[in-house]
Design an enzyme around this catalytic site. Structure first.
Site, PDB file in Angstrom:
ATOM      1  N   TYR A 116      -5.100   4.387   0.643  1.00  8.03           N
ATOM      2  CA  TYR A 116      -4.310   3.042   0.611  1.00  8.03           C
ATOM      3  C   TYR A 116      -4.429   2.215  -0.688  1.00  8.03           C
ATOM      4  O   TYR A 116      -5.866   2.726  -1.443  1.00  8.03           O
ATOM      5  CB  TYR A 116      -4.936   2.442   1.440  1.00  8.03           C
ATOM      6  CG  TYR A 116      -4.160   1.185   1.818  1.00  8.03           C
ATOM      7  CD1 TYR A 116      -2.952   0.770   1.926  1.00  8.03           C
ATOM      8  CD2 TYR A 116      -4.810  -0.631   0.828  1.00  8.03           C
ATOM      9  CE1 TYR A 116      -2.684  -0.698   2.111  1.00  8.03           C
ATOM     10  CE2 TYR A 116      -4.560  -1.841   0.815  1.00  8.03           C
ATOM     11  CZ  TYR A 116      -3.500  -1.713   1.658  1.00  8.03           C
ATOM     12  OH  TYR A 116      -2.611  -2.654   1.580  1.00  8.03           O
ATOM     13  N   GLU A 204       1.763  -2.633  -3.210  1.00  7.77           N
ATOM     14  CA  GLU A 204       1.023  -1.801  -2.005  1.00  7.77           C
ATOM     15  C   GLU A 204       2.166  -0.107  -1.873  1.00  7.77           C
ATOM     16  O   GLU A 204       2.721  -0.711  -1.927  1.00  7.77           O
ATOM     17  CB  GLU A 204       0.933  -2.728  -0.445  1.00  7.77           C
ATOM     18  CG  GLU A 204       0.017  -2.013   1.201  1.00  7.77           C
ATOM     19  CD  GLU A 204       0.376  -2.544   1.734  1.00  7.77           C
ATOM     20  OE1 GLU A 204      -0.507  -3.107   2.215  1.00  7.77           O
ATOM     21  OE2 GLU A 204       1.861  -1.925   2.430  1.00  7.77           O
TER      22      GLU A 204
END
Length: 397
Positions: A116, A204
């Site tokens: 992530y 993101e």
């Protein structure tokens, strides 16, 4: 403002961030032409909506998953046609779900490991913060709650930008080898340039993957832009998908109002974002549920106040309205005129509590009293909140 994954990946590519290739389609007749651009073999089919959890979502007709790996073009076409026009429900959409109007075809990626990676504007430090985790491909909120030690946060000084040590800290936390560390450094610098130049509030990548051949690739992309910066980015504004937004919120934006729909039954009409937040909080404090955030701003006209009432009344969940105005720049008389005009124009029948204070408050209260419309006056914010919660609660009973 949010954009779709395929749009975000296109922007990433302009900045030299590796995302793989793909083709988006909006119409059923375009599916065959899109699939002709792929070789025989597996194809990834992704529903495009402004919500997370697509892979675990369920369509209204029972079809499972908004992300599929099709074994061949024939299956990819069948899946795409099943998705287009169908409504996908995820944990972020609520029970209403979102209609899928775009499907994105991509090449499958041989994945070694998922990570992530994100850049977010942090209000506490008043600057960008790099967030990374070895736990990619899952809900980062769950990771933050259950295993917060697996999340690394690295603040970035906006005056200096991304430095070599940021890249080293990222690579160490991720466990990258020398080759991946070099790739991560290039990606992070380009991601930061995109984040700053385009006035993003969030960028993101989840998951960021290491492929079987050892390369880094942004397998997914989510981007949010700061609304107040959009005036500088006509190219970004053109990417806005109004079908993904609440029609009430779009109408409010077009009329210079700040409106966000919520799940409650007590509508709020307030001037000033801070006062609007406080109003929602105190409604919750007294046991009520706010139906919206609505800031008419410091210079609203009677016409804007009237429009605000009309937008509020389009929400079928609303059972009562609380008007809370502090007249600094705004005149309480203007708000009163708007309230009266709106009530008469729409034939307002819902309970209405009004609290006015500040500039021309006496004139505003007098106008309301003489108007003949049905309302309950309040002397303070707590008084107003208690009254509307009590009225709506008695109505429900």
């Amino acid at each position: 403002m949010n954009i779709h994954e395929y749009q975000a990946k296109s922007l990433f590519s302009r900045y030299g961030i590796e995302t793989g290739t793909g083709v988006a389609v909006q119409e059923a007749y375009s599916v065959d032409q899109a699939l002709d651009q792929f070789p025989d073999g597996k194809i990834v089919v992704k529903a495009q909506i402004h919500a997370g959890g697509r892979g675990k979502g369920t369509f209204k007709d029972g079809f499972k998953g908004g992300v599929h790996i099709a074994p061949d073009k024939k299956s990819a076409k069948e899946i795409a046609l099943r998705m287009l026009g169908n409504t996908l429900v995820t944990h972020q959409t609520g029970s209403a779900g979102r209609e899928v109007k775009t499907v994105y075809f991509t090449h499958p990626t041989a994945i070694e490991k998922e990570y992530y990676l994100a850049l977010v504007m942090d209000r506490e430090s008043s600057g960008p913060v790099l967030i990374a985790s070895q736990e990619g491909g899952v809900d980062i909120e769950q990771v933050a709650e259950e295993t917060p030690e697996k999340i690394v946060k690295i603040p970035v000084d906006p005056g200096m930008g991304v430095q070599a040590y940021h890249c080293r800290l990222l690579s160490i936390s991720m466990g990258f080898n020398a080759r991946q560390t070099q790739q991560a450094g290039h990606m992070l610098k380009r991601l930061y340039a995109f984040f700053m130049e385009k006035d993003c509030s969030l960028v993101e990548i989840n998951p960021l993957v290491v492929t079987k051949d050892g390369n880094l690739e942004a397998l997914d992309a989510k981007v949010n832009f700061e609304d107040n910066g959009l005036i500088r980015h006509e190219d970004i504004v053109r990417l806005r998908d109004l079908d993904e937004e609440d029609p009430k919120e779009v109408e409010a934006s077009n009329n210079g109002l700040s409106y966000v729909a919520l799940d409650g039954n007590i509508a709020c009409l307030v001037n000033g974002a801070g006062l609007a937040m406080a109003t929602m909080d105190i409604i919750k404090h007294f046991g009520g549920e706010p139906a919206n955030f609505l800031d008419v701003g410091g210079g609203a006209t009677t016409e804007q106040v009237t429009r605000a009432f009309q937008i509020i009344l389009k929400d079928p969940q609303v059972e009562g309205i609380l008007v809370n105005i502090f007249g600094g720049i705004m005149s309480c008389k203007t708000i009163a005129e708007g309230v009266v005009a709106a009530a008469k124009k729409v034939g307002l029948s819902l309970p209405l509590v009004v609290r006015l204070e500040g500039n021309e408050v006496a004139e505003g209260k007098a106008l309301l009293e003489e108007s003949g419309i049905s309302l309950v006056p309040a002397e303070s914010l707590s008084d107003a909140a208690k009254k509307i919660v009590e009225i709506v609660g008695n109505k429900d009973n």
